[in-house]
Structure formats: structure tokens, C-alpha cells
Write a protein that holds these residues in place. Structure first.
Motif, PDB file in Angstrom:
ATOM      1  N   VAL A 218     -10.837   5.367  -5.918  1.00 48.03           N
ATOM      2  CA  VAL A 218     -11.632   6.396  -5.254  1.00 48.03           C
ATOM      3  C   VAL A 218     -10.683   7.296  -4.450  1.00 48.03           C
ATOM      4  CG1 VAL A 218     -13.364   6.815  -3.468  1.00 48.03           C
ATOM      5  CG2 VAL A 218     -13.700   4.952  -5.111  1.00 48.03           C
ATOM      6  N   ASN A 219     -10.921   8.610  -4.514  1.00 45.86           N
ATOM      7  CA  ASN A 219     -10.054   9.541  -3.781  1.00 45.86           C
ATOM      8  C   ASN A 219     -10.898  10.681  -3.230  1.00 45.86           C
ATOM      9  OD1 ASN A 219      -7.898  10.875  -2.679  1.00 45.86           O
ATOM     10  ND2 ASN A 219      -6.944  11.436  -4.626  1.00 45.86           N
ATOM     11  N   ALA A 220     -11.787  10.326  -2.321  1.00 48.79           N
ATOM     12  CA  ALA A 220     -12.745  11.292  -1.789  1.00 48.79           C
ATOM     13  C   ALA A 220     -12.087  12.383  -0.962  1.00 48.79           C
ATOM     14  CB  ALA A 220     -13.804  10.562  -0.956  1.00 48.79           C
ATOM     15  N   ASN A 221     -10.922  12.086  -0.357  1.00 51.73           N
ATOM     16  CA  ASN A 221     -10.277  13.084   0.509  1.00 51.73           C
ATOM     17  C   ASN A 221      -9.101  13.783  -0.172  1.00 51.73           C
ATOM     18  OD1 ASN A 221      -8.539  10.930   0.465  1.00 51.73           O
ATOM     19  ND2 ASN A 221      -8.111  10.918   2.670  1.00 51.73           N
ATOM     20  N   ASN A 222      -9.053  13.705  -1.516  1.00 51.82           N
ATOM     21  CA  ASN A 222      -8.007  14.366  -2.296  1.00 51.82           C
ATOM     22  C   ASN A 222      -6.604  14.002  -1.812  1.00 51.82           C
ATOM     23  OD1 ASN A 222      -9.796  15.850  -4.039  1.00 51.82           O
ATOM     24  ND2 ASN A 222     -10.211  17.219  -2.310  1.00 51.82           N
ATOM     25  N   TYR A 223      -6.401  12.734  -1.607  1.00 56.13           N
ATOM     26  CA  TYR A 223      -5.101  12.241  -1.157  1.00 56.13           C
ATOM     27  C   TYR A 223      -4.036  12.558  -2.201  1.00 56.13           C
ATOM     28  CZ  TYR A 223      -1.574   9.038   0.678  1.00 56.13           C
ATOM     29  OH  TYR A 223      -0.419   8.497   1.195  1.00 56.13           O
ATOM     30  N   ALA A 224      -2.890  13.066  -1.751  1.00 51.30           N
ATOM     31  CA  ALA A 224      -1.835  13.496  -2.673  1.00 51.30           C
ATOM     32  C   ALA A 224      -0.480  12.899  -2.310  1.00 51.30           C
ATOM     33  CB  ALA A 224      -1.748  15.014  -2.709  1.00 51.30           C
ATOM     34  N   GLY A 225      -0.491  11.700  -1.751  1.00 49.62           N
ATOM     35  CA  GLY A 225       0.766  11.033  -1.429  1.00 49.62           C
ATOM     36  C   GLY A 225       1.110  11.111   0.041  1.00 49.62           C
TER      37      GLY A 225
ATOM     38  N   LYS B 142       0.833  -1.208   0.000  1.00 54.48           N
ATOM     39  CA  LYS B 142       0.000   0.000   0.000  1.00 54.48           C
ATOM     40  C   LYS B 142       0.863   1.251   0.000  1.00 54.48           C
ATOM     41  CE  LYS B 142      -3.485   2.611   2.546  1.00 54.48           C
ATOM     42  NZ  LYS B 142      -4.502   2.641   3.617  1.00 54.48           N
ATOM     43  N   TYR B 143       1.976   1.231   0.718  1.00 54.85           N
ATOM     44  CA  TYR B 143       2.797   2.433   0.813  1.00 54.85           C
ATOM     45  C   TYR B 143       3.323   2.860  -0.557  1.00 54.85           C
ATOM     46  CZ  TYR B 143       6.322   5.787   2.200  1.00 54.85           C
ATOM     47  OH  TYR B 143       7.064   6.934   2.324  1.00 54.85           O
ATOM     48  N   ASN B 144       3.736   1.898  -1.377  1.00 54.92           N
ATOM     49  CA  ASN B 144       4.216   2.293  -2.708  1.00 54.92           C
ATOM     50  C   ASN B 144       3.078   2.807  -3.579  1.00 54.92           C
ATOM     51  OD1 ASN B 144       6.308   2.666  -4.568  1.00 54.92           O
ATOM     52  ND2 ASN B 144       5.865   0.724  -5.585  1.00 54.92           N
ATOM     53  N   ILE B 145       1.896   2.236  -3.426  1.00 53.96           N
ATOM     54  CA  ILE B 145       0.730   2.765  -4.142  1.00 53.96           C
ATOM     55  C   ILE B 145       0.471   4.209  -3.708  1.00 53.96           C
ATOM     56  CG2 ILE B 145      -1.770   2.538  -4.454  1.00 53.96           C
ATOM     57  CD1 ILE B 145      -1.359  -0.510  -4.192  1.00 53.96           C
ATOM     58  N   GLU B 146       0.608   4.472  -2.417  1.00 56.33           N
ATOM     59  CA  GLU B 146       0.452   5.842  -1.922  1.00 56.33           C
ATOM     60  C   GLU B 146       1.484   6.772  -2.551  1.00 56.33           C
ATOM     61  OE1 GLU B 146      -1.344   5.082   2.575  1.00 56.33           O
ATOM     62  OE2 GLU B 146       0.827   5.028   2.264  1.00 56.33           O
ATOM     63  N   ARG B 147       2.696   6.294  -2.717  1.00 57.55           N
ATOM     64  CA  ARG B 147       3.748   7.107  -3.331  1.00 57.55           C
ATOM     65  C   ARG B 147       3.377   7.503  -4.754  1.00 57.55           C
ATOM     66  NH1 ARG B 147       8.535   4.344  -4.100  1.00 57.55           N
ATOM     67  NH2 ARG B 147       9.983   6.040  -3.585  1.00 57.55           N
ATOM     68  N   SER B 148       2.629   6.648  -5.455  1.00 56.48           N
ATOM     69  CA  SER B 148       2.257   6.963  -6.838  1.00 56.48           C
ATOM     70  C   SER B 148       1.310   8.154  -6.921  1.00 56.48           C
ATOM     71  CB  SER B 148       1.631   5.740  -7.516  1.00 56.48           C
ATOM     72  OG  SER B 148       0.313   5.494  -7.053  1.00 56.48           O
TER      73      SER B 148
ATOM     74  N   LYS C  61       2.989  15.160   1.691  1.00 53.33           N
ATOM     75  CA  LYS C  61       2.381  16.478   1.926  1.00 53.33           C
ATOM     76  C   LYS C  61       1.625  16.528   3.248  1.00 53.33           C
ATOM     77  CE  LYS C  61       1.873  18.507  -2.661  1.00 53.33           C
ATOM     78  NZ  LYS C  61       0.920  19.015  -3.687  1.00 53.33           N
ATOM     79  N   ASP C  62       0.825  15.511   3.489  1.00 52.67           N
ATOM     80  CA  ASP C  62       0.051  15.444   4.728  1.00 52.67           C
ATOM     81  C   ASP C  62       0.108  14.015   5.244  1.00 52.67           C
ATOM     82  OD1 ASP C  62      -1.670  15.586   6.839  1.00 52.67           O
ATOM     83  OD2 ASP C  62      -3.340  16.471   5.727  1.00 52.67           O
ATOM     84  N   PRO C  63       1.150  13.686   6.027  1.00 57.26           N
ATOM     85  CA  PRO C  63       1.343  12.310   6.483  1.00 57.26           C
ATOM     86  C   PRO C  63       0.175  11.754   7.298  1.00 57.26           C
ATOM     87  CG  PRO C  63       3.317  13.628   6.853  1.00 57.26           C
ATOM     88  CD  PRO C  63       2.231  14.581   6.478  1.00 57.26           C
ATOM     89  N   LYS C  64      -0.679  12.626   7.804  1.00 57.26           N
ATOM     90  CA  LYS C  64      -1.802  12.154   8.615  1.00 57.26           C
ATOM     91  C   LYS C  64      -2.956  11.646   7.758  1.00 57.26           C
ATOM     92  CE  LYS C  64      -0.811  15.189  12.557  1.00 57.26           C
ATOM     93  NZ  LYS C  64      -1.326  16.265  13.455  1.00 57.26           N
ATOM     94  N   LYS C  65      -2.954  12.029   6.483  1.00 57.71           N
ATOM     95  CA  LYS C  65      -4.006  11.561   5.590  1.00 57.71           C
ATOM     96  C   LYS C  65      -3.771  10.112   5.209  1.00 57.71           C
ATOM     97  CE  LYS C  65      -6.243  15.311   3.052  1.00 57.71           C
ATOM     98  NZ  LYS C  65      -6.472  15.902   1.700  1.00 57.71           N
ATOM     99  N   ASP C  66      -4.867   9.416   4.896  1.00 60.85           N
ATOM    100  CA  ASP C  66      -4.777   8.011   4.513  1.00 60.85           C
ATOM    101  C   ASP C  66      -5.415   7.824   3.141  1.00 60.85           C
ATOM    102  OD1 ASP C  66      -4.368   5.230   4.715  1.00 60.85           O
ATOM    103  OD2 ASP C  66      -6.416   4.948   5.440  1.00 60.85           O
ATOM    104  N   LEU C  67      -4.845   6.931   2.369  1.00 60.09           N
ATOM    105  CA  LEU C  67      -5.465   6.519   1.106  1.00 60.09           C
ATOM    106  C   LEU C  67      -6.542   5.495   1.453  1.00 60.09           C
ATOM    107  CD1 LEU C  67      -5.597   6.553  -1.981  1.00 60.09           C
ATOM    108  CD2 LEU C  67      -3.790   4.811  -2.002  1.00 60.09           C
ATOM    109  N   THR C  68      -7.738   5.989   1.700  1.00 58.69           N
ATOM    110  CA  THR C  68      -8.797   5.142   2.242  1.00 58.69           C
ATOM    111  C   THR C  68      -9.344   4.137   1.233  1.00 58.69           C
ATOM    112  OG1 THR C  68     -10.406   6.866   1.700  1.00 58.69           O
ATOM    113  CG2 THR C  68      -9.486   6.879   3.922  1.00 58.69           C
ATOM    114  N   SER C  69      -9.040   4.348  -0.055  1.00 60.76           N
ATOM    115  CA  SER C  69      -9.556   3.421  -1.061  1.00 60.76           C
ATOM    116  C   SER C  69      -8.735   2.134  -1.156  1.00 60.76           C
ATOM    117  CB  SER C  69      -9.601   4.099  -2.428  1.00 60.76           C
ATOM    118  OG  SER C  69      -8.352   4.654  -2.761  1.00 60.76           O
TER     119      SER C  69
END
Length: 582
Positions: A174-181, A150-156, A184-192
Motif C-alpha cells: 500500500v502506498n497511499a502517500n505516494n512514498y518515493a524513497g 525497513k530502511y532497505n525496503i524504503e530504498r527500493s 526525496k522527502d525524508p519526513k515522509k514514512d512508508l506507512t505500509s
């Protein structure tokens, strides 16, 4: 210069990628085996054009493969590894969620890799669940878990840092929370992408993805331990999860891969891992590579190359007929189409672009490549092995039509155009000179600008992109959906061109249709036909590019190499199956 898968390349800028020909779209999809792509042909380039595989059936482990290289790899970080030569190396170093098994001479099939079986869906394809193999480790012995994938997917998603990799994940999840890696905001999660435990992954796509198994074979699903991530510097030392690890890497000089002691062959039926090591020597000019492989002397008996067309030079072609060399000659059809792109943001008039296409002598281009041995003239960026393929009638003469071009240009003023050429490619320079003469005959002045080979694709994506240049696209999996959206489509915003749409084409009517078609629920065969028809219409009305050659990859290899054949995916000698007689 190498393609990718860029072509190097690319990612579809759409909410849904429909795989036209894949057979992995059943709702259960739960068998541990793989699904084949029935529409792709065998990897042989055809009768009398070379063997599909040299010395097949070899299973003995040991020995060192010497790889002769011209330029440095653009990227080895899996999130940016999207070029054919580095991709061939990459799958030796890291594993992925699934794996396209493309044994030379056989049809590609999708197999589980880090996953213990292919993914399953319970809602028609929007949500996919994968379970991972237990006991997998990184090269340092630390456990490999779902969170590392998942972490590498987040990096993409960090497009501000990683600009050269495939973008299927940010384009389709799905990217409802505008995840950007993750930076930028380490507290955000790629919830999809859910990882409820160390061995489970659940993907939530914004549209139906009946062939997610194919899509999740790309290197953005290679695991990356967060603690080892140092952004761009990760290119120098990606942590191994596959059969080989980097022992030493000095960019522009050499790369040495040795066995990864923490890779378990029992967990990986996809990678034979026969050689003990691979040694890449960089900075060798292409004619020298060709001469050394033909010569087959000293350490070169264990040598091959990942350069396009095996670095074979036209002047060396007669030597291939020698019986001793012919026995070491292999050829295979690739997933790649070469084309000349025309920057539509600079050359804005489609009539001028049409005239350029008319003037180009594609027969001359084929001759420069080496003739039929190296590929066939084509009128489309869609491979003839793709479902729905139907060649268009562009009205282009193989030998060019400068008089027809002049008629189109009557009354028009064409400014001096600039053509970008890779500094490391002799063939590309030769083609550029021919194009310069072709356009001169039609009354157009073309200036040739040299671009450093290792940054060629980066440059043609940038604001410094030339008016024209050569590109190549190799499908990521065997359907039109992995060709048309990247090469001719929009980005995920729908407002700009895809990063691999080097023509920078935005057709107000047809471009949105590419995006819409990618979300179609029509049958696979129907979608393939529609993609083909849409591509033919774009090519014959907007004239964003000039298809030239459907590529083969002829190679001469060292006399000790076994199982030598062309990878259907990476358009180069398949390092995954190769062995060394010793």
C-alpha cells in the motif's frame, strides 16, 4: 554474462503476486520451520548429464574458495543485487527476512532468517506480521533491528536512484502517500511497513499475498543501517549481517570475503559457512577459466566460477570425459530460460516478429551452448517444473524455417535490425553470428552491436536498447507469478512495460489480463494454468520473444571442493553449502 533473476531481474508490476505452488500460504504460517515448493524437481539436470552434488556431506570448516570471474559484479548493494552471480555472493554477506533454502539436489523450501519464524496473517493475506530474532548484529557489532530492514525496503522505492533491483515492494505494498524513497522527502514514512518495536514488522499489501513469505526472501529485505547508506557508493561496501564481510573490493580486479566475527551461527541454521574466506579474481577471459578449472593445478584445486555454464567452452567438452575431470563435473537444472527478445517499440509489426521467430535455428543455438548438457530447446519462458506448465504449439521448427519466414514477409519492407551482444560472452557472440545468418536466409539484415558486459542489462533497459538481444529469466520463487508479470507484464502504473519486459510489449487486451490474473483469488493450480495459457497466447500472437533454451549449469570444480552443486535459485555453484578439503 549472468542472468537475473534477471534475470536479472525483475519485479512484478502488479498489485498482487500469487504464488502458484508455494505451501506457505496458510493463515497461521507460524511454525519456525519452512514450507517446501512441491512442484519443483531436484536440482540434477537429468540422467547421464552430470552429478547433482560432488562430495556431499562435508562439514569441516576452513580453507579458501577461489572464484574465477570474467567481469565485475553489476551490484553488491542489496537493493540492486538482482543478478545470479552477485546474488550467490550476496547471501554470504547479508541476511534477509526469510530465506529460500535451495540445497543442491533438494527441493527449495522457504525458511525464516532474520525473522524467528515465518510470517503470520490474520486477514487472509493482506497484512503480514513478522517477529525478528534477538541479538543479531552488523559486522561492526551494532544491533540489527526491524528499522534497518525497513530502511532497505524504503530504498527500493527510490526508483530514480536504484533502477536495477527487484520492485516487488513498491509494486505490491500500500502506498497511499505516494512514498518515493527516503531521499526525496525524508519526513515522509512508508506507512505500509510498520515497526512498532525493534523486533516486529507488519506489512500492509494492497492485495492478498498468500505467499508473502517467499517474496520477502529477496534482497530488498536485507538490513541496511541508515547511517552507512551512501547511495550508489554502497555497492562498494555493503555492511555485513551474514557470515562473511568484505575485506577488500577493487571492482574489475578482485573481491575478498572473510568471516564476519559478529555473525552468530547459532542464530542462522540456513548458512553452514564452511570456508574461512572467498577470493574472487576478475578480468579472466572465459576460455582461460574453463582451462584452469579442467587443469586443476596449484590454487585452482580450490577454485570454481559463477559464470554461466561454468565458462565451459565447446572445445573443452571432450576433456570432461576424462575420468579425473568427470569426477569433478557437476550439473544441475536452473530456474532460467534463455530467449531472444524483440523490441516491439522498434519492430512494431507482429508479422515481422513472427517471421524472425520462424527463421531462427534454435537447434544451432543449443549446439553453440554445447548440446543437451547445457539445456533443452523450449517454446516458452515458463519452466517445465512450474505448476500449470503446458508447452505451446508455436509452429517453430527447431532448425528454423527461412522459407516460411520469407512467405510471411512477402510484400513487406524490413529495415536493417540491430542486435546487442555482451562484449564478454563468447557464446553470445557466436549465437549472434548464427542469428545474423538465419535472418539473412530469410531476407533480413541484422547488424551486431557490442555492449560492455558489465552494463549489458542496463543498456537493454535504456532508451539505447537494440532491436533484438539475448536475455534470460530465472524465477524468484517456483511459480508462474514470478515469471510472467516481470517478463511480459506492465509496470506498477499499468501504463508502461515492466523494467524487465525487454520486449517492451504492451498488448492492449492481454497485458492488463496479466495484472488482473496476479490479483486472482482462484486456486493456486487454476492461476498457474491461466498464467500458462495467457503466456502461450501472447507468445503466439504478439511474438515479443523467441524462447530458446531451458538452461542447465554444468561445471567443473577444483579437486578440493566439497558439497559442490548447482543452486536452484542462482543458477551457479552454490556458495552457501560449499566446503574446502584442506
Amino acid at each position: 554474462m549472468n542472468h537475473r533473476r534477471t534475470q536479472v531481474a525483475a519485479a512484478a508490476g502488479t498489485a498482487l503476486i500469487v504464488l502458484v505452488a508455494g505451501c506457505s500460504s496458510s493463515k497461521s504460517g507460524g511454525s519456525g520451520g519452512g514450507a517446501k515448493a512441491p512442484t519443483t524437481g531436484a536440482s540434477s539436470a537429468g540422467p547421464d548429464l552430470g552429478k547433482a552434488v560432488i562430495n556431499p556431506g562435508y562439514t569441516t570448516k576452513g580453507g579458501t574458495v577461489q572464484i574465477l570471474a570474467n567481469a565485475n559484479f553489476e551490484h553488491l548493494d542489496p537493493v540492486q543485487n538482482y543478478v545470479t552471480n552477485s546474488g550467490d555472493i550476496g547471501r554470504l554477506i547479508y541476511r534477509t527476512l526469510t530465506f529460500i533454502k535451495d540445497t543442491p539436489g533438494q527441493k527449495p523450501e522457504i525458511m525464516p532468517d532474520i525473522a524467528d519464524k515465518l510470517g503470520t496473517t490474520s486477514d487472509g493475506g493482506k497484512t503480514w506480521k513478522f517477529t525478528l530474532r534477538h541479538g543479531l548484529k552488523f559486522e561492526d557489532g551494532s544491533p540489527l533491528t526491524a528499522k534497518d530492514v525497513k530502511y532497505n525496503i524504503e530504498r527500493s522505492f527510490a526508483s530514480d536512484i536504484y533502477k536495477d533491483g527487484a520492485t516487488y515492494m513498491p509494486d505490491t505494498l500500500v502506498n497511499a502517500n505516494n512514498y518515493a524513497g527516503p531521499y526525496k522527502d525524508p519526513k515522509k514514512d512508508l506507512t505500509s511497513v510498520e515497526t512498532p518495536d525493534d523486533y516486529t514488522m507488519i506489512f500492509h499489501f494492497s492485495g492478498v499475498q498468500p505467499d508473502a513469505n517467499w517474496m520477502l526472501s529477496l534482497f530488498y529485505t536485507a538490513p541496511v543501517p541508515k547511517a552507512k547508506d551512501d547511495k550508489q557508493s554502497y555497492d562498494l561496501h555493503p555492511v555485513a549481517s551474514g557470515p562473511y564481510k568484505i575485506s577488500k573490493y577493487t571492482p574489475d580486479k578482485s573481491l575478498v570475503l572473510v568471516r564476519n566475527p559478529n555473525w552468530d551461527p547459532a542464530s542462522d541454521p540456513n548458512r553452514p559457512a564452511l570456508p574461512d574466506s572467498f577470493v574472487v579474481t576478475e578480468g579472466i577471459d572465459l576460455p582461460t577459466i574453463s582451462q584452469r578449472l579442467i587443469g586443476n593445478q596449484g590454487p585452482d584445486v580450490n577454485a570454481t566460477t559463477l559464470e554461466n555454464s561454468g565458462a565451459i567452452q565447446n572445445g573443452d567438452l571432450p576433456k570432461i570425459r576424462d575420468a579425473a575431470v568427470k569426477a569433478r563435473f557437476v550439473n544441475g537444472a536452473t530456474p532460467c530460460i534463455d530467449y531472444e527478445f524483440i523490441n516491439t517499440q522498434k519492430v512494431k509489426d507482429p508479422v515481422i516478429r513472427h517471421a524472425i521467430a520462424l527463421a531462427v535455428n534454435r537447434q544451432g543455438v543449443q549446439t553453440t551452448y554445447g548440446g543437451d548438457l547445457f539445456g533443452a530447446i523450449t517454446d516458452t519462458v515458463i519452466s517445465s517444473t512450474i505448476a500449470g506448465y503446458k508447452p505451446p504449439d508455436l509452429g517453430l521448427k527447431p532448425g528454423g524455417d527461412p522459407d516460411g519466414a520469407k512467405k510471411l514477409l512477402a510484400g513487406k519492407t524490413v529495415p536493417t535490425l540491430h542486435y546487442g551482444v555482451s562484449s564478454t560472452s563468447v557464446k553470445q557472440k557466436t549465437v549472434a553470428t548464427q542469428l545474423q545468418n538465419d535472418l539473412k536466409a530469410a531476407g533480413i539484415t541484422l547488424v551486431i552491436d557490442t555492449i560492455p558486459g558489465k552494463s549489458y542489462y542496463k543498456t537493454i533497459r535504456s532508451d539505447a536498447a537494440p532491436d533484438m538481444g539475448r536475455a534470460g529469466w530465472c524465477w524468484d520463487w517456483p511459480t508462474a507469478a514470478s515469471i510472467v508479470p516481470p517478463v511480459l507484464g506492465l509496470d506498477s502504473s499499468g501504463k508502461s512495460w515492466n523494467s524487465n519486459n525487454f520486449s517492451r510489449l504492451i498488448d492492449p487486451v492481454l497485458s492488463p489480463q496479466i495484472t488482473k490474473l496476479a490479483s486472482s483469488t482462484d486456486s493456486a493450480s487454476s492461476v498457474g494454468t491461466q498464467f500458462n495459457d495467457l503466456t502461450n497466447k501472447l507468445e503466439s500472437t504478439d511474438w515479443p520473444l523467441i524462447p530458446t533454451i531451458a538452461s542447465n549449469d554444468p561445471n567443473v570444480v577444483g579437486g578440493n571442493l566439497q558439497n559442490a552443486g548447482v543452486s536452484t535459485i542462482f543458477a551457479a555453484i552454490d556458495l552457501n553449502t560449499i566446503g574446502v578439503k584442506h
